[in-house]
Design a protein around this motif. Structure first.
Motif, mmCIF file in Angstrom:
data_model
loop_
_atom_site.group_PDB
_atom_site.id
_atom_site.type_symbol
_atom_site.label_atom_id
_atom_site.label_comp_id
_atom_site.label_asym_id
_atom_site.label_seq_id
_atom_site.Cartn_x
_atom_site.Cartn_y
_atom_site.Cartn_z
ATOM 1 N N ASP A 49 0.788 -1.580 0.196
ATOM 2 C CA ASP A 49 0.001 0.104 0.125
ATOM 3 C C ASP A 49 1.043 1.072 0.099
ATOM 4 O O ASP A 49 0.501 2.252 -0.731
ATOM 5 C CB ASP A 49 -0.973 -0.144 0.968
ATOM 6 N N ALA A 50 1.915 1.308 0.773
ATOM 7 C CA ALA A 50 2.744 2.563 0.858
ATOM 8 C C ALA A 50 3.529 2.584 -0.486
ATOM 9 O O ALA A 50 3.605 3.780 -0.972
ATOM 10 C CB ALA A 50 3.926 2.037 2.027
ATOM 11 N N ILE A 51 4.019 1.724 -1.068
ATOM 12 C CA ILE A 51 4.572 1.748 -2.442
ATOM 13 C C ILE A 51 3.640 2.284 -3.547
ATOM 14 O O ILE A 51 3.897 3.431 -4.155
ATOM 15 C CB ILE A 51 5.184 0.357 -2.951
ATOM 16 N N VAL A 52 2.506 1.793 -3.491
ATOM 17 C CA VAL A 52 1.499 2.288 -4.488
ATOM 18 C C VAL A 52 1.005 3.872 -4.126
ATOM 19 O O VAL A 52 1.003 4.767 -4.935
ATOM 20 C CB VAL A 52 0.009 1.335 -4.361
ATOM 21 N N GLU A 53 0.819 3.972 -2.885
ATOM 22 C CA GLU A 53 0.697 5.529 -2.523
ATOM 23 C C GLU A 53 1.685 6.508 -2.924
ATOM 24 O O GLU A 53 1.130 7.388 -3.380
ATOM 25 C CB GLU A 53 0.578 5.731 -0.985
ATOM 26 N N VAL A 54 2.945 6.119 -3.042
ATOM 27 C CA VAL A 54 3.997 7.064 -3.348
ATOM 28 C C VAL A 54 4.077 7.096 -4.922
ATOM 29 O O VAL A 54 4.244 8.123 -5.350
ATOM 30 C CB VAL A 54 5.376 6.432 -2.682
ATOM 31 N N VAL A 55 3.940 5.935 -5.523
ATOM 32 C CA VAL A 55 3.657 6.131 -7.204
ATOM 33 C C VAL A 55 2.518 7.004 -7.395
ATOM 34 O O VAL A 55 2.733 7.645 -8.250
ATOM 35 C CB VAL A 55 3.694 4.612 -7.598
ATOM 36 N N ASP A 56 1.250 6.847 -6.657
ATOM 37 C CA ASP A 56 0.171 7.653 -7.133
ATOM 38 C C ASP A 56 0.421 9.003 -6.838
ATOM 39 O O ASP A 56 0.003 9.924 -7.963
ATOM 40 C CB ASP A 56 -0.897 7.264 -6.415
ATOM 41 N N LEU A 57 1.300 9.426 -5.851
ATOM 42 C CA LEU A 57 1.385 10.722 -5.546
ATOM 43 C C LEU A 57 2.522 11.402 -6.804
ATOM 44 O O LEU A 57 2.227 12.635 -7.168
ATOM 45 C CB LEU A 57 2.212 11.007 -4.111
ATOM 46 N N LEU A 58 3.552 10.581 -6.914
ATOM 47 C CA LEU A 58 4.334 11.137 -7.913
ATOM 48 C C LEU A 58 3.948 11.072 -9.472
ATOM 49 O O LEU A 58 4.152 12.169 -10.185
ATOM 50 C CB LEU A 58 5.626 10.213 -8.145
ATOM 51 N N ARG A 59 3.077 10.088 -9.889
ATOM 52 C CA ARG A 59 2.593 10.395 -11.233
ATOM 53 C C ARG A 59 1.187 10.998 -11.243
ATOM 54 O O ARG A 59 0.803 11.382 -12.483
ATOM 55 C CB ARG A 59 2.244 8.815 -11.612
ATOM 56 N N ALA A 60 0.741 11.645 -10.359
ATOM 57 C CA ALA A 60 -0.168 12.830 -10.273
ATOM 58 C C ALA A 60 0.451 13.982 -10.960
ATOM 59 O O ALA A 60 -0.320 14.679 -11.584
ATOM 60 C CB ALA A 60 -0.794 13.292 -8.815
ATOM 61 N N SER A 61 1.776 14.099 -11.055
ATOM 62 C CA SER A 61 2.630 15.231 -11.423
ATOM 63 C C SER A 61 3.383 15.073 -12.586
ATOM 64 O O SER A 61 3.859 15.769 -13.567
ATOM 65 C CB SER A 61 3.321 16.099 -10.486
ATOM 66 N N TYR A 62 3.889 13.530 -12.788
ATOM 67 C CA TYR A 62 4.973 13.104 -13.757
ATOM 68 C C TYR A 62 4.165 12.051 -14.589
ATOM 69 O O TYR A 62 3.679 11.075 -13.993
ATOM 70 C CB TYR A 62 6.184 13.091 -13.204
#
Length: 324
Positions: A49-62
């Motif tokens: 879940d933590a990895i998915v959260e970070v990926v979603d946060l980053l690909r919201a901008s990139y």
């Protein structure tokens, strides 16, 4: 969504440690352009879940094409399953398939030392080298072997465990279950162990106390001229040189890149280690010796390296997986 240059595809690399996980957006020039850190959850589902959260946060901008994970643990040869990671909750966990399904992106999984080696090969101290090794010294010793631009994984996926060469028969106990492993004499924790042993001997003056000493404490005291700390660092340098010699005799690399948490103090021990390597190698007075260089990418090497591996996996014109 941002993509700084259409010719520079972006990927996300992760450095998954026992305390924290770091995820960063990396371009094809090896530049980290955004980064997020989170505490590492203690349970398997929480870690996903933590990895998915970070990926979603980053690909919201990139806009990113793939994700890579650098993990401190044993992987299978296919690099899709974490067999065992001593500081992570994954046990025989099919990380690659499970995470790719959740993210809808290609995922690459790699051992942290191999990922760091690939980062140094692509963007750091080992650029252009055809036969070299990473010798990473921190809490323990990690290692990686790169030949002709390919990471050598061995028959079962765990090649390069330099830290667990049995250097001293019936020596200090190691967390791996053996005794006398090289990393029990040449690592940050080993440096503290040596200092404590010397304190108990009581023959050398010191400001250090046996009940509260770390490898960093020893390095700081050595830099300040502490007699006992100087002896401990000299012992550390000797074992590092012997470790280099073992690697040189078995693999014969042209270059040894020293990485890990101890490189910031390399000026205090590396020259001595290289001297010991030359004295300890078989035929050292007659044969060429590996060049020893300090890693260029520091603590970011694994994240940058695995992001590049992920980029290659996602690219339609990739030259193939550089891992054996």
């Amino acid at each position: 969504m941002l993509r700084a240059d259409a010719q520079l595809p972006l990927t996300i690399g992760f450095d998954i440690g026992g305390t924290n996980l770091r995820g960063g957006v990396v371009d094809s020039a090896g530049r980290i352009i955004a980064q997020v850190q989170r505490p590492t959850p203690a349970d398997s589902d929480g870690l996903f879940d933590a990895i998915v959260e970070v990926v979603d946060l980053l690909r919201a901008s990139y806009e990113v094409d793939a994700v890579g994970l650098a993990v401190a643990g044993f992987l299978n040869r296919e690099c899709d399953t974490v067999r065992f990671a001593p500081h992570l909750p994954w046990r025989d966990t099919e990380v690659k398939q499970r995470l790719s399904a959740r993210l809808g992106l290609p995922v690459v999984l790699e051992h942290d030392a191999n990922a760091a080696a690939w980062g140094e090969y692509r963007y750091g101290a080992a650029q252009g080298q055809d036969m070299w090794v990473l010798f990473a010294v921190g809490t323990g010793i990690g290692g990686a072997i790169v030949i002709d631009g390919r990471i050598m994984r061995g028959a079962f996926g765990t090649a390069g465990e330099f830290g667990h060469i049995a250097a001293v028969p019936d020596g200090r106990p190691c967390s791996c279950g053996k005794r006398g492993c090289l990393e029990r004499y040449c690592s940050g924790t080993a440096l503290a162990t040596t200092a404590v042993e010397l304190i108990h001997e009581g023959r050398l003056s010191t400001r250090l106390t046996a009940d509260a000493v770390s490898g960093k404490d020893v390095m700081v005291a050595c830099r300040e001229g502490d007699e006992l700390a100087e002896a401990a660092v000299a012992d550390f340098a000797t074992w590092m040189g012997r470790g280099f010699a073992m690697v040189a005799d078995i693999v014969e690399p042209g270059l040894i890149v020293l990485g890990g948490g101890v490189v910031g103090d390399a000026d205090m021990y590396l020259q001595r280690a290289v001297e010991v390597m030359g004295q300890t190698m078989v035929g050292g007075q007659f044969r060429p010796k590996p060049v020893v260089e300090v890693a260029a990418l520091g603590s970011h090497a694994g994240l940058i390296g695995v992001a590049d591996l992920a980029r290659r996996a996602a690219s339609a014109d990739a030259a193939g997986d550089p891992r054996q």
